[in-house]
Design a protein around this motif. Structure first.
Motif, mmCIF file in Angstrom:
data_model
loop_
_atom_site.group_PDB
_atom_site.id
_atom_site.type_symbol
_atom_site.label_atom_id
_atom_site.label_comp_id
_atom_site.label_asym_id
_atom_site.label_seq_id
_atom_site.Cartn_x
_atom_site.Cartn_y
_atom_site.Cartn_z
ATOM 1 N N ASN A 120 0.818 -1.221 0.000
ATOM 2 C CA ASN A 120 0.000 0.000 0.000
ATOM 3 C C ASN A 120 0.845 1.262 0.000
ATOM 4 O OD1 ASN A 120 -3.106 -0.111 0.253
ATOM 5 N ND2 ASN A 120 -2.435 -1.873 1.439
ATOM 6 N N THR A 121 1.850 1.288 0.858
ATOM 7 C CA THR A 121 2.620 2.527 1.031
ATOM 8 C C THR A 121 3.668 2.734 -0.047
ATOM 9 O OG1 THR A 121 4.161 1.395 2.527
ATOM 10 C CG2 THR A 121 2.285 2.519 3.534
ATOM 11 N N ASP A 147 -6.263 -2.908 -0.498
ATOM 12 C CA ASP A 147 -5.829 -1.661 -1.127
ATOM 13 C C ASP A 147 -7.055 -0.780 -1.345
ATOM 14 O OD1 ASP A 147 -6.697 -1.941 -4.243
ATOM 15 O OD2 ASP A 147 -6.122 -3.876 -3.417
ATOM 16 N N TYR A 162 1.556 0.348 -4.426
ATOM 17 C CA TYR A 162 0.304 0.921 -4.913
ATOM 18 C C TYR A 162 0.493 2.390 -5.265
ATOM 19 C CZ TYR A 162 -4.518 2.579 -5.009
ATOM 20 O OH TYR A 162 -5.696 3.179 -5.386
ATOM 21 N N LYS A 163 1.182 3.107 -4.385
ATOM 22 C CA LYS A 163 1.411 4.540 -4.640
ATOM 23 C C LYS A 163 2.239 4.764 -5.897
ATOM 24 C CE LYS A 163 0.805 6.491 -0.031
ATOM 25 N NZ LYS A 163 1.431 7.184 1.108
ATOM 26 N N ALA A 164 3.147 3.819 -6.175
ATOM 27 C CA ALA A 164 4.008 3.947 -7.357
ATOM 28 C C ALA A 164 3.318 3.435 -8.628
ATOM 29 C CB ALA A 164 5.308 3.185 -7.132
ATOM 30 N N ASN A 165 2.094 2.909 -8.465
ATOM 31 C CA ASN A 165 1.324 2.410 -9.616
ATOM 32 C C ASN A 165 2.068 1.314 -10.378
ATOM 33 O OD1 ASN A 165 -0.885 2.269 -11.367
ATOM 34 N ND2 ASN A 165 -0.027 3.799 -12.759
#
Length: 344
Positions: free
Chosen positions: A77-78, A113, A81-84
């Motif tokens: 998640n941190t 997520d 996901y943030k970096a796609n």
């Protein structure tokens, strides 16, 4: 058939690569024996955050080395996901027994997520306050709710694991803080009013509990072994309290990276891991490592899961894999404020 096509393509790729927590390499030894044409490469030595740094460094260098991440849900998640850099999991699921959501806890697949499609959760461990009592000094029938721990007669009589070591007690703190019937008010009063005694040594905590120095303990895990040795100690079972318990992952999530070097082998690996055989292997391997990991699948044997840790029918459970609950800063702030106010 889609499975046969994916398997044939996976064998042609000849390899699957994953990063994860320790133990998964042993699970994939079974996969390797079943699919000998697919070589398994893994790194399970690093911590979750270190895996995150490694993947991002590789990606910045234009290297696409790893297919899957099999671990907890915080780093996905941190970081990922943030970096796609994750692919949705649902399109990868092709085995009927995996796709059939009725085979999973609460009749559905669970994700951790914000969009509910990238971080698949297959671990369904039961979490409560991880609390225990001295069987000679405490009548468990006195406790019907977590609020009963705030009875003034228990003031100064509760030993708790040092909550400044947040990672060790994170699940229990998330349970207390995010529970709709407990929340910040319970956390504030518990840490501010009860004159808690803190320890960073779980063995010491169990000894104190067993000798009766402190009749109650919070955020403790090694109770069963002590009870087998004859100490008068016992867990409060999560179903004991009207607030029930949480169900969720600690290190039981799977993610697929974009631009995976072996996409078909990754698809086969995901389906095998989430199959009955894969999840049964998952539970048994960790049981051999003295680590309890209960699958979210409802159609496999639970013999290796101690009764205290199993999901029980009729108990209130709340899913704990919500990404917004991962941030420990709010609960840590409430605890510190309560502790400081208590010192005044």
């Amino acid at each position: 058939m889609e499975w046969e096509r994916a398997l044939a393509a996976a064998k042609k790729e000849g390899e699957i690569s994953f990063y994860g927590s320790q133990g998964y390499e042993k699970i994939f030894e079974v996969f390797q024996r079943r699919y000998s044409e697919i070589k398994v490469t893994s790194n399970t030595i690093r911590q979750g955050s270190e895996h995150g740094q490694a993947v991002m460094s590789e990606r910045r260098a234009g290297k696409y080395i790893v297919d899957l991440f099999i671990n907890g849900v915080v780093t996905p998640n941190t970081v990922f996901y943030k970096a796609n850099i994750l692919e949705p999991i649902r399109p990868q699921l092709i085995l009927p027994e995996v796709v059939d959501e009725s085979k999973w806890w609460s009749g559905k697949h669970h994700y951790a997520d914000p969009e509910g499609k990238y971080v698949f959760v297959f671990q369904g461990n039961v979490h409560g306050g991880e609390n225990a009592y001295n069987t000679k000094l405490v009548n468990p029938k006195e406790f019907k709710s977590y609020w009963d721990f705030l009875d003034p007669k228990w003031k100064g009589k509760i030993v708790t694991y040092d909550v400044s070591r947040v990672s060790t007690v994170a699940h229990a703190l998330r349970f207390l803080y995010n529970h709709p019937d407990l929340g910040a008010e319970f956390v504030r009063r518990f840490f501010g009013e009860m004159d808690l005694v803190y320890s960073r040594d779980e063995r010491q905590m169990v000894d104190w509990l067993g000798t009766g120095k402190y009749p109650l303990a919070f955020f403790v895990s090694d109770i069963e072994d002590a009870a087998k040795q004859g100490l008068p100690v016992k867990f409060f079972e999560p179903g004991h309290f009207k607030e029930g318990a949480f169900v969720g992952p600690s290190q039981g999530g799977v993610n697929l990276f974009k631009n995976a070097p072996h996409p078909n082998a990754a698809k086969v690996a995901i389906n095998w891991l989430l199959s009955r055989e894969g999840q049964d292997t998952y539970q048994k391997v960790y049981a051999q490592l003295h680590d309890i990991r209960q699958s979210m699948r409802e159609d496999i044997a639970m013999d290796v899961i101690p009764p205290t840790y199993r999901r029980q029918k009729g108990v209130r459970y709340i899913y704990a894999g919500h990404p917004e609950w991962l941030d420990m800063a709010p609960v840590t702030k409430v605890i510190k404020e309560a502790q400081q106010a208590a010192k005044k």
